[in-house]
Scaffold this motif. Structure first.
Motif, PDB file in Angstrom:
ATOM      1  N   ASP A 269       0.790  -1.173  -0.117  1.00  0.00           N
ATOM      2  CA  ASP A 269       0.064   0.134  -0.248  1.00  0.00           C
ATOM      3  C   ASP A 269       0.965   1.295   0.020  1.00  0.00           C
ATOM      4  O   ASP A 269       1.535   1.437   1.011  1.00  0.00           O
ATOM      5  CB  ASP A 269      -0.990   0.248   1.188  1.00  0.00           C
ATOM      6  N   PRO A 270       0.802   2.126  -0.830  1.00  0.00           N
ATOM      7  CA  PRO A 270       1.781   3.285  -0.961  1.00  0.00           C
ATOM      8  C   PRO A 270       1.595   3.959   0.028  1.00  0.00           C
ATOM      9  O   PRO A 270       2.480   5.279   0.326  1.00  0.00           O
ATOM     10  CB  PRO A 270       1.589   3.828  -2.508  1.00  0.00           C
ATOM     11  N   SER A 271       0.219   4.163   0.762  1.00  0.00           N
ATOM     12  CA  SER A 271       0.116   5.061   1.644  1.00  0.00           C
ATOM     13  C   SER A 271       1.093   4.763   2.957  1.00  0.00           C
ATOM     14  O   SER A 271       1.379   5.746   3.571  1.00  0.00           O
ATOM     15  CB  SER A 271      -1.543   4.891   2.046  1.00  0.00           C
ATOM     16  N   SER A 272       1.333   3.713   3.026  1.00  0.00           N
ATOM     17  CA  SER A 272       2.454   3.287   4.172  1.00  0.00           C
ATOM     18  C   SER A 272       3.724   4.069   3.865  1.00  0.00           C
ATOM     19  O   SER A 272       4.352   4.679   4.767  1.00  0.00           O
ATOM     20  CB  SER A 272       2.634   2.036   4.281  1.00  0.00           C
ATOM     21  N   VAL A 273       4.039   4.251   2.616  1.00  0.00           N
ATOM     22  CA  VAL A 273       5.221   5.081   2.337  1.00  0.00           C
ATOM     23  C   VAL A 273       5.065   6.458   2.644  1.00  0.00           C
ATOM     24  O   VAL A 273       5.870   7.080   3.381  1.00  0.00           O
ATOM     25  CB  VAL A 273       5.601   4.965   0.769  1.00  0.00           C
ATOM     26  N   LEU A 274       4.150   6.928   2.231  1.00  0.00           N
ATOM     27  CA  LEU A 274       3.730   8.436   2.643  1.00  0.00           C
ATOM     28  C   LEU A 274       3.477   8.865   3.979  1.00  0.00           C
ATOM     29  O   LEU A 274       4.167   9.699   4.678  1.00  0.00           O
ATOM     30  CB  LEU A 274       2.171   8.866   1.775  1.00  0.00           C
ATOM     31  N   ARG A 275       2.820   7.866   4.881  1.00  0.00           N
ATOM     32  CA  ARG A 275       2.406   8.110   5.981  1.00  0.00           C
ATOM     33  C   ARG A 275       3.671   7.879   6.867  1.00  0.00           C
ATOM     34  O   ARG A 275       3.818   8.893   7.904  1.00  0.00           O
ATOM     35  CB  ARG A 275       1.389   6.966   6.561  1.00  0.00           C
ATOM     36  N   LYS A 276       4.626   7.395   6.559  1.00  0.00           N
ATOM     37  CA  LYS A 276       5.667   7.053   7.359  1.00  0.00           C
ATOM     38  C   LYS A 276       6.934   7.881   6.947  1.00  0.00           C
ATOM     39  O   LYS A 276       8.116   8.130   7.574  1.00  0.00           O
ATOM     40  CB  LYS A 276       6.191   5.831   7.338  1.00  0.00           C
ATOM     41  N   GLY A 277       6.804   8.596   5.620  1.00  0.00           N
ATOM     42  CA  GLY A 277       8.072   9.399   5.226  1.00  0.00           C
ATOM     43  C   GLY A 277       9.234   8.425   4.638  1.00  0.00           C
ATOM     44  O   GLY A 277      10.194   9.094   5.030  1.00  0.00           O
ATOM     45  N   VAL A 278       9.028   7.191   4.217  1.00  0.00           N
ATOM     46  CA  VAL A 278       9.910   6.283   4.089  1.00  0.00           C
ATOM     47  C   VAL A 278      10.856   6.582   2.844  1.00  0.00           C
ATOM     48  O   VAL A 278      10.100   6.881   1.740  1.00  0.00           O
ATOM     49  CB  VAL A 278       9.473   4.885   3.978  1.00  0.00           C
ATOM     50  N   THR A 279      11.974   6.467   2.939  1.00  0.00           N
ATOM     51  CA  THR A 279      12.929   6.645   1.660  1.00  0.00           C
ATOM     52  C   THR A 279      12.907   5.070   0.999  1.00  0.00           C
ATOM     53  O   THR A 279      13.395   4.276   1.579  1.00  0.00           O
ATOM     54  CB  THR A 279      14.194   7.152   1.923  1.00  0.00           C
ATOM     55  N   LEU A 280      12.218   5.173  -0.085  1.00  0.00           N
ATOM     56  CA  LEU A 280      12.188   3.648  -0.868  1.00  0.00           C
ATOM     57  C   LEU A 280      13.189   3.935  -2.058  1.00  0.00           C
ATOM     58  O   LEU A 280      12.785   4.451  -3.023  1.00  0.00           O
ATOM     59  CB  LEU A 280      10.650   3.596  -1.327  1.00  0.00           C
TER      60      LEU A 280
END
Length: 337
Positions: A269-280
């Motif tokens: 879920d890309p929202s997890s990347v946004l919500r956590k501010g993760v560098t992918l």
């Protein structure tokens, strides 16, 4: 003089691998002829043999990107090497330093261009690095893809520092090198495996803790809780099948280095990347400069790669089949008899 080499006339799996003979190539002015002494396998090699790589491949390609040997001849303009030097080829001959570009990363060995599964191979003089002094040829052959990728992820872009928390997945080549490099840098490394015996071996290599993902399918949540909010860095080799759990395991503002595609099922879920501010960030091996930097660290710390099993050159197809079984711990290598 005739010499042996393997090639893939068809991309229909390991059974398509053919052993043939050809003349020993003569080096051009800036080329070096290397007598190969050892080779190692990567998951990419299985994908190429089965036409599952998803990129344009050279027809009738000579496979494998990873190998090591000794210089036996050199062209008239070669200044970097001399006869007897122990060397390994770099994964992408055009990426010597600096950030990647389409031009630098074109022509990776063993796919778009011929690879190294041959007794004699020509290299441009710029496309080689010196083997670490304490490593034998089999150990050196494990370095060009898996080790450089792990070094790129952990040491170059991963912000490696004492006290950092790093999560590695499984016991393949990239994961083991990432564990070893992170532990050398003073990081706390958590490792996963579906095999308790392998978890003990991972601890012996420097992992501070281990988790059996077969018994703990929600391992991402467990890792996040155990680390008080998540790890700083996940070295992600599973792909779509494990990325959702890696997103659970990483801290807010943390990093996930995307390397492998061992599991294609599932989705994140890309929202997890946004919500956590993760560098992918995707990792595609690395430059010669990174390789040389890594080798200096390997020499300084006397690090030894983990070799699971070696097969003789004449039994290369058996090495492929053993590697495809995924029971190995570390690298599977091929050696000259």
């Amino acid at each position: 003089m005739k010499t042996r080499y393997y090639h893939l006339p068809r991309l229909t799996g390991v059974d398509a691998l053919r052993l043939d003979e050809r003349e020993v190539p003569a080096p051009g002015p800036r080329e070096v002829l290397v007598r190969m002494r050892a080779w190692s396998l990567n998951y990419r090699d299985l994908m190429i043999a089965s036409n599952a790589y998803g990129r344009a491949l050279k027809p009738d390609v000579v496979p494998l990107s990873d190998g090591a040997g000794e210089v036996v001849d050199a062209g008239s303009e070669v200044t970097r090497w001399r006869e007897g030097d122990r060397v390994a080829g770099i994964f992408m001959p055009g990426w010597l330093s600096g950030p990647p570009t389409a031009r630098k990363t074109a022509g990776a060995l063993g796919g778009p261009t011929d690879g190294v599964l041959a007794e004699y191979v020509l290299f441009d003089q710029e496309a080689l690095v010196a083997a670490p002094a304490q490593l034998d040829f089999a150990e050196t052959a494990t370095l060009p893809c898996a080790a450089v990728t792990a070094w790129h992820a952990v040491a170059v872009t991963g912000g490696l520092a004492p006290g950092q928390t790093v999560l590695t997945l499984g016991s393949g080549g990239v994961s083991l090198f990432a564990l070893q490099f992170a532990a050398l840098g003073g990081a706390k490394v958590l490792a996963t495996s579906s095999d308790d015996a392998k978890l003990e071996r991972l601890r012996s290599l420097g992992a501070t803790d281990g988790l059996n993902y077969a018994r703990t399918p929600d391992w991402g949540r467990v890792v996040a809780e155990a680390t008080g909010g998540g790890v700083d860095h996940v070295v992600e080799v599973g792909g779509a099948g494990t990325l959702p759990q890696s997103l659970e395991a990483v801290r807010v503002g943390g990093r996930i280095s995307l390397i492998g595609v061992l599991s294609r099922d599932g989705g994140a879920d890309p929202s997890s990347v946004l919500r956590k501010g993760v560098t992918l960030q995707g990792m595609f091996v690395g430059s010669r400069e990174m390789f040389e930097q890594m080798n200096r660290a390997i020499e300084h710390h006397r690090l030894r790669p983990v070799v699971d099993r070696a097969f003789p050159f004449a039994e290369a197809p058996a090495a492929y089949r053993y590697f495809a079984g995924r029971g190995h711990f570390g690298k599977v290598v091929i050696t000259d008899e």
